[in-house]
Design a protein around this motif. Structure first.
Motif: not given
Length: 332
Positions: A39-41, A55, A159, A164, A191, A193-194, A196, A332
């Motif tokens: 739930n974070t970029t 991550w 990306a 995802s 998630g 795909n968060n 980049r 982030k």
């Protein structure tokens, strides 16, 4: 005679098929699937080396129950299969790999024979009509991490993967994985795909690198009393204008952090060390991500902190103490 041979061949085929998938494993004995979301970029400098952890999730503990669900099979162990629907590791693309931290070790599919690891859970065989009477329940403690699969590059933007949702692991027997829906527990991560790419990395410097509290008088020591506070700072520098932030993750070394915020030296538990942000004086957690640098274009950011030393007892042990914390950095 020909018909008898065909029947015998069919019977043998059925026995072999049953032995291939002889384990059923479910969370809380009934649940066959679960999902955890990122739930974070996550920003990733393309210059980072291969296998850099990008991550890491929180720690999870789930209760698993496994049993041999076929009769006529012998002894076997439970196996932990990574990337159960992507054994060829093609779905996420060339830049990203999902790993699992299990039993104190980071596991990557690319570093494991058969993309699996044997768990210390063994069954002696199932010969009775009702096999689940020999079911075993055990805790599974883990966290996820995402790592860079490709070597260092430069100037990449965009990306890392278009995927995802990704099945992360499955528990099954030595004969391989049963793909029949609802039979064996599968954990899925969503998630992805968060992530980049960004143009450049940051370098960190800590000053001073070693915090020396000096000599301490133990006379009239009181539990939770602050003994001394020493300032230090962390500076982040980058050479581009990409907008991203940095999160930190403090890992205790030669120490524990039982309450999540106090570093307790292994060689002297009389004292504890907390790290406080300045000027808010809010405590920084250990073994959990925290914001080190908020997203910014600035090429240099200096953050100030305090190392706070406290008594943990009114009867301290005399002598030296030392503790270390390493810091992992996530973009982030």
């Amino acid at each position: 005679m020909k018909r008898i041979c065909q029947l015998l061949s069919l019977a043998l085929l059925l026995v072999l098929t049953q032995k291939s998938y002889a384990l059923a494993c479910k969370k809380d004995r009934t649940q066959a699937s679960d999902t955890i979301m990122i739930n974070t970029t996550i920003a990733v400098p393309s210059v980072l080396p291969k296998d850099t952890v990008l991550w890491r999730s929180d720690n999870y503990s789930i209760s698993m129950t496994c049993w041999q669900d076929r009769t006529g099979v012998g002894s076997e162990y439970v196996y932990f299969y990574l990337s159960p629907r992507d054994q060829g590791l093609t779905q996420l693309g060339p830049d990203l790999e999902l790993g699992i931290h299990l039993n104190g070790t980071d596991l990557r599919c690319t570093q494991l024979p058969g993309c699996r690891v044997q768990l210390p859970i063994q069954f002696d065989g199932c010969w009775a009509p009702i096999c689940d009477q020999k079911a075993q329940t055990f805790p599974l403690n883990f966290n996820f991490f995402l790592s860079k699969r490709s070597p260092p590059g430069s100037g990449k933007e965009g990306a890392l993967t278009t995927v995802s949702t990704y099945p992360a692991f499955q528990l099954d027997g030595v004969g391989g994985m049963n793909t029949e829906p609802g039979r064996n527990f599968v954990m899925t991560l969503t998630g992805l795909n968060n992530l980049r790419y960004v143009s450049c990395a940051s370098s960190l410097s800590i000053s001073p690198k070693t915090i020396n509290f000096g000599a301490i008088n133990s006379f009239e020591a009181q539990a939770n009393e602050v003994i001394k506070e020493v300032p230090f700072n962390i500076t982040a520098i980058k050479n581009c204008n990409s907008v991203y932030g940095l999160n930190g993750y403090l890992n205790p070394v030669a120490a524990t952090a039982a309450d999540g915020y106090t570093l307790v030296p292994n060689n002297n538990t009389s004292v504890g060390i907390s790290l406080l942000k300045q000027p808010s004086r809010s405590a920084i957690p250990f073994n959990k991500e925290f914001t080190l640098v908020a997203p910014t274009r600035d090429q240099m950011v200096v953050n100030n902190f305090l190392a706070q030393l406290k008594w943990r007892t009114s009867k301290p042990k005399l002598g030296k103490f030392n503790a270390t914390a390493t810091i992992d950095v996530f973009y982030k």
